[in-house]
Design a protein around this motif. Structure first.
Motif, PDB file in Angstrom:
ATOM      1  N   THR A  31       0.859  -1.182   0.000  1.00 40.91           N
ATOM      2  CA  THR A  31       0.000   0.000   0.000  1.00 40.91           C
ATOM      3  C   THR A  31       0.892   1.229   0.000  1.00 40.91           C
ATOM      4  N   ASP A  32       0.356   2.291  -0.528  1.00 42.45           N
ATOM      5  CA  ASP A  32       1.068   3.558  -0.583  1.00 42.45           C
ATOM      6  C   ASP A  32       0.056   4.653  -0.274  1.00 42.45           C
ATOM      7  N   ALA A  33       0.474   5.668   0.421  1.00 38.51           N
ATOM      8  CA  ALA A  33      -0.417   6.803   0.653  1.00 38.51           C
ATOM      9  C   ALA A  33      -0.736   7.453  -0.693  1.00 38.51           C
ATOM     10  N   PRO A  34      -1.972   7.932  -0.849  1.00 40.94           N
ATOM     11  CA  PRO A  34      -2.322   8.567  -2.123  1.00 40.94           C
ATOM     12  C   PRO A  34      -1.622   9.913  -2.295  1.00 40.94           C
ATOM     13  N   GLY A  39       1.457  11.019  -0.273  1.00 39.91           N
ATOM     14  CA  GLY A  39       2.082   9.798  -0.772  1.00 39.91           C
ATOM     15  C   GLY A  39       2.493   9.905  -2.222  1.00 39.91           C
ATOM     16  N   GLY A  41       1.352   7.460  -4.410  1.00 45.53           N
ATOM     17  CA  GLY A  41       0.269   6.875  -5.191  1.00 45.53           C
ATOM     18  C   GLY A  41       0.739   5.770  -6.124  1.00 45.53           C
ATOM     19  N   SER A  45      -3.972   2.499  -2.046  1.00 42.89           N
ATOM     20  CA  SER A  45      -3.974   3.088  -0.705  1.00 42.89           C
ATOM     21  C   SER A  45      -4.835   2.180   0.174  1.00 42.89           C
TER      22      SER A  45
END
Length: 139
Positions: A31-34, A39, A41, A45
């Protein structure tokens, strides 16, 4: 109630990214912060996963019922749109799932699939403040 067991583990990798492992299969997702929340993206997310869980749960639940009734849903797809709240605290405001199902489904089977879609476990588990919109396209 089922016996509790660990479903997943996760590790924070830095730069607002996590790596989660499904305990039973070893499948890994990141997962990655948007981008709109600091993030990069570059992966789903966490809130994207909530929306994706809704769509996949709907398809899976419909497939269970379809198999029971000897209805073929192979090749069915969905698109998902997630809308975040504009006010604090940051949260999911709406999830829209558009299902693309076979045009050959009879009216009775369409009604069965539509009833089933609205009662999947994820749909029933989400906070009622999250607006859920489910659309059906038969093509």
């Amino acid at each position: 109630m089922s016996t509790p067991h660990t479903t997943a583990t996760a590790r924070y990798e830095g730069h607002l990214r996590t790596e989660a492992t499904h305990t039973a299969s070893g499948t890994i997702i990141q997962t990655d912060a948007p981008v709109d929340n600091h993030g990069r993206g570059e992966a789903f997310s966490p809130t994207d996963l909530v929306g994706t869980a809704l769509g996949t749960c709907i398809l899976t639940t419909m497939a269970i019922v379809a198999e029971r009734h000897q209805v073929d849903l192979v090749g069915s797809t969905f698109t998902m749109e997630k809308i975040m709240s504009s006010d604090a605290p940051r949260r999911i405001a709406q999830l829209t799932v558009e299902l693309h199902l076979p045009a050959a489904l009879s009216p009775a089977n369409r009604a069965l699939m539509e009833r089933t879609a609205h009662t999947c476990p994820v749909a029933l588990s989400l906070n009622p403040e999250i607006k859920q919109e489910v659309r059906f396209v038969y093509a």
